[in-house]
Design a protein around this motif. Structure first.
Motif, PDB file in Angstrom:
ATOM      1  N   LYS A  30      17.918 -11.162   0.687  1.00 61.21           N
ATOM      2  CA  LYS A  30      18.150 -10.364   1.873  1.00 61.21           C
ATOM      3  C   LYS A  30      17.612  -8.973   1.555  1.00 61.21           C
ATOM      4  N   PRO A  31      16.905  -8.397   2.485  1.00 63.78           N
ATOM      5  CA  PRO A  31      16.291  -7.103   2.195  1.00 63.78           C
ATOM      6  C   PRO A  31      17.347  -6.032   1.954  1.00 63.78           C
ATOM      7  N   ALA A  32      17.097  -5.228   0.935  1.00 63.95           N
ATOM      8  CA  ALA A  32      18.007  -4.134   0.630  1.00 63.95           C
ATOM      9  C   ALA A  32      17.693  -2.961   1.549  1.00 63.95           C
ATOM     10  N   SER A  33      18.710  -2.222   1.888  1.00 63.83           N
ATOM     11  CA  SER A  33      18.522  -1.064   2.762  1.00 63.83           C
ATOM     12  C   SER A  33      17.824   0.054   1.975  1.00 63.83           C
ATOM     13  N   PRO A  34      17.133   0.927   2.659  1.00 63.18           N
ATOM     14  CA  PRO A  34      16.520   2.073   1.984  1.00 63.18           C
ATOM     15  C   PRO A  34      17.553   2.916   1.229  1.00 63.18           C
ATOM     16  N   ALA A  35      18.762   3.006   1.764  1.00 59.52           N
ATOM     17  CA  ALA A  35      19.816   3.775   1.089  1.00 59.52           C
ATOM     18  C   ALA A  35      20.230   3.094  -0.219  1.00 59.52           C
ATOM     19  N   ALA A  36      20.290   1.769  -0.212  1.00 61.76           N
ATOM     20  CA  ALA A  36      20.634   1.040  -1.434  1.00 61.76           C
ATOM     21  C   ALA A  36      19.546   1.225  -2.482  1.00 61.76           C
ATOM     22  N   ILE A  37      18.293   1.134  -2.054  1.00 61.92           N
ATOM     23  CA  ILE A  37      17.168   1.335  -2.983  1.00 61.92           C
ATOM     24  C   ILE A  37      17.217   2.753  -3.546  1.00 61.92           C
ATOM     25  N   ALA A  38      17.480   3.735  -2.693  1.00 70.06           N
ATOM     26  CA  ALA A  38      17.547   5.132  -3.142  1.00 70.06           C
ATOM     27  C   ALA A  38      18.672   5.326  -4.161  1.00 70.06           C
ATOM     28  N   ALA A  39      19.820   4.733  -3.894  1.00 70.83           N
ATOM     29  CA  ALA A  39      20.958   4.848  -4.824  1.00 70.83           C
ATOM     30  C   ALA A  39      20.630   4.163  -6.143  1.00 70.83           C
ATOM     31  N   ALA A  40      19.993   3.008  -6.067  1.00 68.41           N
ATOM     32  CA  ALA A  40      19.611   2.291  -7.283  1.00 68.41           C
ATOM     33  C   ALA A  40      18.627   3.125  -8.099  1.00 68.41           C
ATOM     34  N   LYS A  41      17.669   3.747  -7.437  1.00 69.61           N
ATOM     35  CA  LYS A  41      16.703   4.604  -8.139  1.00 69.61           C
ATOM     36  C   LYS A  41      17.400   5.798  -8.785  1.00 69.61           C
ATOM     37  N   GLU A  42      18.399   6.341  -8.093  1.00 73.36           N
ATOM     38  CA  GLU A  42      19.136   7.469  -8.655  1.00 73.36           C
ATOM     39  C   GLU A  42      19.907   7.047  -9.909  1.00 73.36           C
ATOM     40  N   ILE A  43      20.522   5.878  -9.856  1.00 79.77           N
ATOM     41  CA  ILE A  43      21.248   5.367 -11.023  1.00 79.77           C
ATOM     42  C   ILE A  43      20.280   5.165 -12.190  1.00 79.77           C
ATOM     43  N   LEU A  44      19.152   4.547 -11.915  1.00 78.11           N
ATOM     44  CA  LEU A  44      18.163   4.311 -12.975  1.00 78.11           C
ATOM     45  C   LEU A  44      17.639   5.625 -13.533  1.00 78.11           C
ATOM     46  N   ALA A  45      17.478   6.628 -12.693  1.00 79.85           N
ATOM     47  CA  ALA A  45      17.030   7.942 -13.163  1.00 79.85           C
ATOM     48  C   ALA A  45      18.084   8.579 -14.066  1.00 79.85           C
ATOM     49  N   MET A  46      19.356   8.472 -13.662  1.00 78.83           N
ATOM     50  CA  MET A  46      20.433   9.031 -14.484  1.00 78.83           C
ATOM     51  C   MET A  46      20.515   8.338 -15.827  1.00 78.83           C
ATOM     52  N   LYS A  47      20.159   7.050 -15.859  1.00 79.29           N
ATOM     53  CA  LYS A  47      20.201   6.279 -17.103  1.00 79.29           C
ATOM     54  C   LYS A  47      18.902   6.410 -17.902  1.00 79.29           C
ATOM     55  N   GLN A 127      29.221  11.029 -16.797  1.00 75.50           N
ATOM     56  CA  GLN A 127      28.273  11.778 -17.629  1.00 75.50           C
ATOM     57  C   GLN A 127      28.505  11.488 -19.112  1.00 75.50           C
ATOM     58  N   LYS A 128      29.785  11.387 -19.489  1.00 74.73           N
ATOM     59  CA  LYS A 128      30.092  11.061 -20.878  1.00 74.73           C
ATOM     60  C   LYS A 128      29.594   9.665 -21.208  1.00 74.73           C
ATOM     61  N   LEU A 129      29.776   8.726 -20.288  1.00 71.09           N
ATOM     62  CA  LEU A 129      29.302   7.365 -20.498  1.00 71.09           C
ATOM     63  C   LEU A 129      27.787   7.351 -20.693  1.00 71.09           C
ATOM     64  N   LEU A 130      27.067   8.084 -19.849  1.00 67.28           N
ATOM     65  CA  LEU A 130      25.611   8.131 -19.969  1.00 67.28           C
ATOM     66  C   LEU A 130      25.173   8.691 -21.320  1.00 67.28           C
ATOM     67  N   THR A 131      25.943   9.621 -21.854  1.00 65.12           N
ATOM     68  CA  THR A 131      25.611  10.239 -23.131  1.00 65.12           C
ATOM     69  C   THR A 131      26.096   9.403 -24.318  1.00 65.12           C
ATOM     70  N   ALA A 132      27.331   8.936 -24.239  1.00 69.46           N
ATOM     71  CA  ALA A 132      27.950   8.284 -25.395  1.00 69.46           C
ATOM     72  C   ALA A 132      27.614   6.805 -25.514  1.00 69.46           C
ATOM     73  N   GLU A 133      27.392   6.125 -24.400  1.00 67.01           N
ATOM     74  CA  GLU A 133      27.174   4.683 -24.461  1.00 67.01           C
ATOM     75  C   GLU A 133      25.949   4.280 -25.293  1.00 67.01           C
ATOM     76  N   PRO A 134      24.803   4.946 -25.142  1.00 64.51           N
ATOM     77  CA  PRO A 134      23.662   4.551 -25.982  1.00 64.51           C
ATOM     78  C   PRO A 134      23.971   4.664 -27.475  1.00 64.51           C
ATOM     79  N   VAL A 135      24.702   5.701 -27.854  1.00 61.46           N
ATOM     80  CA  VAL A 135      25.078   5.880 -29.258  1.00 61.46           C
ATOM     81  C   VAL A 135      26.053   4.780 -29.676  1.00 61.46           C
ATOM     82  N   ALA A 136      27.037   4.505 -28.837  1.00 56.85           N
ATOM     83  CA  ALA A 136      28.024   3.463 -29.154  1.00 56.85           C
ATOM     84  C   ALA A 136      27.358   2.099 -29.270  1.00 56.85           C
ATOM     85  N   ILE A 137      26.416   1.822 -28.383  1.00 55.94           N
ATOM     86  CA  ILE A 137      25.720   0.533 -28.449  1.00 55.94           C
ATOM     87  C   ILE A 137      24.855   0.463 -29.697  1.00 55.94           C
ATOM     88  N   GLN A 138      24.169   1.558 -30.023  1.00 59.68           N
ATOM     89  CA  GLN A 138      23.337   1.578 -31.231  1.00 59.68           C
ATOM     90  C   GLN A 138      24.204   1.361 -32.472  1.00 59.68           C
TER      91      GLN A 138
END
Length: 170
Positions: A30-47, A127-138
């Motif tokens: 089912k086609p995703a809405s432009p708002a969903a795509i925009a939010a997904a892009k924002e999440i990927l950018a933050m990550k 923000q803490k998750l974005l910073t700490a998770e890569p270190v915790a996973i590593q």
């Protein structure tokens, strides 16, 4: 460099997890809405997901040149020159990967869930998750590798002990 490889490992893990939802999504496109795509892009950018594929174009161009070079050694100089031309011509195409990843996220999550995730990642804990998770996973991966190495040595010892019982030294 070590932290970059950790980030890349995390990004690959995240992409792998996102792609596991793809078969289920493929059954109900089912086609995703432009708002969903925009939010997904924002999440990927933050990550910082783009770090995972930033060099995809030059790396693939170089790999292709190397493959062509194996059967065309006499064209090494030309192929090296053409590699630069092709890489410049195709520069920026890695953006297609980001667009595809956003579409995967937009299919795996509802628009509201994506918006909620954006809100979460903007929060202090997010923000803490974005910073700490890569270190915790590593660090978790390093622990698992150390554990596996020690466990493999124990298994090797068990094999040797069982073979000694049979009168065979290995």
């Amino acid at each position: 460099m070590k932290s970059l490889s950790g980030i890349l490992s995390v990004a690959c893990l995240a992409l792998g997890l996102a792609l596991t939802a793809l078969p289920a999504v493929a059954q109900q496109p089912k086609p995703a809405s432009p708002a969903a795509i925009a939010a997904a892009k924002e999440i990927l950018a933050m990550k910082h997901a783009d770090a995972m594929y930033a060099n995809a174009v030059p790396n693939l161009v170089h790999k292709t040149k190397d493959q062509l070079l194996q059967s065309n050694l006499n064209y090494q100089k030309d192929l090296n020159e053409v590699e630069v031309i092709v890489a410049q011509k195709l520069a920026g195409r890695q953006k297609e990967i980001g667009d595809g990843m956003a579409a995967v996220y937009a299919q795996a999550f509802t628009e509201q869930e994506l918006k909620d995730l954006v809100t979460f990642y903007r929060s202090a804990l997010g923000q803490k998750l974005l910073t700490a998770e890569p270190v915790a996973i590593q660090q978790s991966m390093a622990f698992m590798n150390q554990w596996a190495q020690g466990f493999a040595e124990m298994i090797n010892g068990e094999f040797r002990a069982e073979m000694r019982k049979r009168g065979k030294e290995i």
